[in-house]
Design a protein around this motif. Sequence first.
Motif, PDB file in Angstrom:
ATOM      1  N   ILE A  55       0.930  -1.129   0.091  1.00  0.00           N
ATOM      2  CA  ILE A  55      -0.015  -0.090   0.031  1.00  0.00           C
ATOM      3  C   ILE A  55       0.921   1.180  -0.025  1.00  0.00           C
ATOM      4  O   ILE A  55       1.988   1.160   0.420  1.00  0.00           O
ATOM      5  CB  ILE A  55      -0.980  -0.048   1.099  1.00  0.00           C
ATOM      6  N   VAL A  56       0.313   2.429  -0.452  1.00  0.00           N
ATOM      7  CA  VAL A  56       1.130   3.722  -0.803  1.00  0.00           C
ATOM      8  C   VAL A  56       0.096   4.655   0.160  1.00  0.00           C
ATOM      9  O   VAL A  56      -1.039   4.647  -0.086  1.00  0.00           O
ATOM     10  CB  VAL A  56       1.079   4.146  -1.908  1.00  0.00           C
ATOM     11  N   LEU A  57       0.632   5.462   0.823  1.00  0.00           N
ATOM     12  CA  LEU A  57       0.106   6.588   1.606  1.00  0.00           C
ATOM     13  C   LEU A  57      -0.004   7.815   0.528  1.00  0.00           C
ATOM     14  O   LEU A  57       0.868   8.576   0.400  1.00  0.00           O
ATOM     15  CB  LEU A  57       0.670   7.118   2.910  1.00  0.00           C
ATOM     16  N   ALA A  58      -0.980   7.701  -0.345  1.00  0.00           N
ATOM     17  CA  ALA A  58      -1.004   8.832  -1.589  1.00  0.00           C
ATOM     18  C   ALA A  58      -1.112  10.328  -0.907  1.00  0.00           C
ATOM     19  O   ALA A  58      -0.757  11.095  -1.394  1.00  0.00           O
ATOM     20  CB  ALA A  58      -2.200   8.551  -2.669  1.00  0.00           C
ATOM     21  N   ALA A  59      -1.976  10.415   0.091  1.00  0.00           N
ATOM     22  CA  ALA A  59      -2.242  11.825   0.728  1.00  0.00           C
ATOM     23  C   ALA A  59      -2.517  11.468   2.150  1.00  0.00           C
ATOM     24  O   ALA A  59      -3.079  10.527   2.578  1.00  0.00           O
ATOM     25  CB  ALA A  59      -3.427  12.546   0.057  1.00  0.00           C
ATOM     26  N   PRO A  60      -2.262  12.354   3.042  1.00  0.00           N
ATOM     27  CA  PRO A  60      -1.539  13.891   2.575  1.00  0.00           C
ATOM     28  C   PRO A  60      -0.021  13.728   2.666  1.00  0.00           C
ATOM     29  O   PRO A  60       0.469  12.441   2.965  1.00  0.00           O
ATOM     30  CB  PRO A  60      -1.742  14.661   3.969  1.00  0.00           C
ATOM     31  N   ARG A  61       0.719  14.467   1.855  1.00  0.00           N
ATOM     32  CA  ARG A  61       2.519  14.547   1.660  1.00  0.00           C
ATOM     33  C   ARG A  61       2.644  15.678   2.009  1.00  0.00           C
ATOM     34  O   ARG A  61       3.988  15.797   1.695  1.00  0.00           O
ATOM     35  CB  ARG A  61       2.221  14.208   0.003  1.00  0.00           C
ATOM     36  N   ASP A  62       1.946  16.766   2.515  1.00  0.00           N
ATOM     37  CA  ASP A  62       2.744  18.019   2.919  1.00  0.00           C
ATOM     38  C   ASP A  62       3.402  17.611   4.281  1.00  0.00           C
ATOM     39  O   ASP A  62       3.056  16.923   4.866  1.00  0.00           O
ATOM     40  CB  ASP A  62       1.652  18.892   3.268  1.00  0.00           C
ATOM     41  N   PRO A  63       4.559  18.230   4.677  1.00  0.00           N
ATOM     42  CA  PRO A  63       5.294  17.997   5.804  1.00  0.00           C
ATOM     43  C   PRO A  63       4.616  18.771   6.829  1.00  0.00           C
ATOM     44  O   PRO A  63       5.004  18.043   7.950  1.00  0.00           O
ATOM     45  CB  PRO A  63       6.813  18.801   5.368  1.00  0.00           C
ATOM     46  N   TYR A  64       3.795  19.548   6.836  1.00  0.00           N
ATOM     47  CA  TYR A  64       3.002  20.035   7.928  1.00  0.00           C
ATOM     48  C   TYR A  64       1.586  20.178   7.843  1.00  0.00           C
ATOM     49  O   TYR A  64       0.935  20.387   6.753  1.00  0.00           O
ATOM     50  CB  TYR A  64       3.465  21.536   8.141  1.00  0.00           C
ATOM     51  N   ARG A 131       1.349  -2.196   5.875  1.00  0.00           N
ATOM     52  CA  ARG A 131       1.233  -1.257   6.950  1.00  0.00           C
ATOM     53  C   ARG A 131       2.300  -0.060   6.416  1.00  0.00           C
ATOM     54  O   ARG A 131       3.268  -0.179   5.984  1.00  0.00           O
ATOM     55  CB  ARG A 131       1.645  -1.595   8.443  1.00  0.00           C
ATOM     56  N   VAL A 132       1.589   1.063   6.684  1.00  0.00           N
ATOM     57  CA  VAL A 132       2.582   2.382   6.228  1.00  0.00           C
ATOM     58  C   VAL A 132       2.260   3.596   7.313  1.00  0.00           C
ATOM     59  O   VAL A 132       1.327   3.476   7.845  1.00  0.00           O
ATOM     60  CB  VAL A 132       2.101   2.725   4.637  1.00  0.00           C
TER      61      VAL A 132
END
Length: 399
Positions: A55-64, A131-132
């Motif tokens: 699996i991939v965590l596509a969002a969120p990808r912002d550092p904050y 798991r991610v």
Amino acid sequence: MPRKRRWVVAAVVISFALPLGHSLLLPGPPKPRRGPAAAAISDPQRSGDDAGFSIVLAAPRDPYLRDRQSIVIDTTVPEGDDVQQVDFFVDGRLIHVDLKPPYTCEADFGDEIKRHTIVASALTRQGRRARVSYTSRSADLDQSAARPIEVVPVLVRDEHGHPVQNLSVSDFLLVEDGVRQPIVHFDSQPGPLAITVLVDARAADTAGRLALLRGAAALADELPAYHSLALADAGHPDAPLDFTFGREAFARRVGDLAERGTAPSHAGLDTVLAAGIRSLAKRRGSRVLVALLAGDPASAEAGTAPAGDLAGALEALKHARVTLYAIRLGAGGGAGDPDDAIRSAATESGGEYIETASPEEMGASCHAVGVDLTHRYMIGYQPERPDRPGHRVLKISVR
């Protein structure tokens, strides 16, 4: 180049006295390592592979992270199997269980930018697991530090004036008052900024006033969503400023100012700047004031005070640790005029003074400032005496 820039003199090391928290502009190394444009978005987090399932965590990808955001999972499932369920956790708490695609949920991260941990766990019907996890950053570096951490934003340019990217912590050397200091924090992306965009179009014609407002919009479009913005009108210097993370809300304020026009206030430029600085001083983290100016800087019709009256406001800018960018539509005056003091303050604060020759160039100049603000390295160290009054001499060099 569509603008006339006042460059900081290049040298192997740039050294000057300043309160902590200002940005430094450094020349790049002889052969800078070039790479893709630095983005505010990190690479997607991927799980390990379980017999073809991942699996991939596509969002969120912002550092904050702040406010309500979607958490989105993409899956890779081997033939003959399918996903049974995906569990979503935020800061150790189960917030959602999804049994069918698309695998997504909403999470509210609050108004403050704090550290958060997102975990997604997935199970297939044939027992495969993935798991991610992803941990965002906090805007407050002192949260877990034994002593306060002072962060200095640093912009490195190559010989062509372009930001140098892909440098690492080992490329920098930091010296405070002649003593080398260990770097305890390094980030190739700027942390959250509080930015006040001050529009002083009181002496401008219609074309000039609209150019300043288009410039404000161009600056906002270039910035990542975790920077907060406030719009200040020199015609109403005492109006309270409302910072917002929403770009649509900021755009509406620019549109409202365009519709109502600029009030013919005769407040001095020192009063106008001081109001913007006071609002920024109340904000946590790094602070930036972008002053968009038009008209003759020495004109009484503009309500501009003489240069001597700016001394207190510009000293307050230093103590508030505000980086100043000033963009003047048209040429400023010579030595001794108000822009001479603003030019010096901008350079000393780690910002820049820019002259644009025509309304058409204002948007490009504001866009370029936005690029500068998104390509700053954040270098942090722990002063031995953080409560010591006065200025410190910082030297940050690129190896």
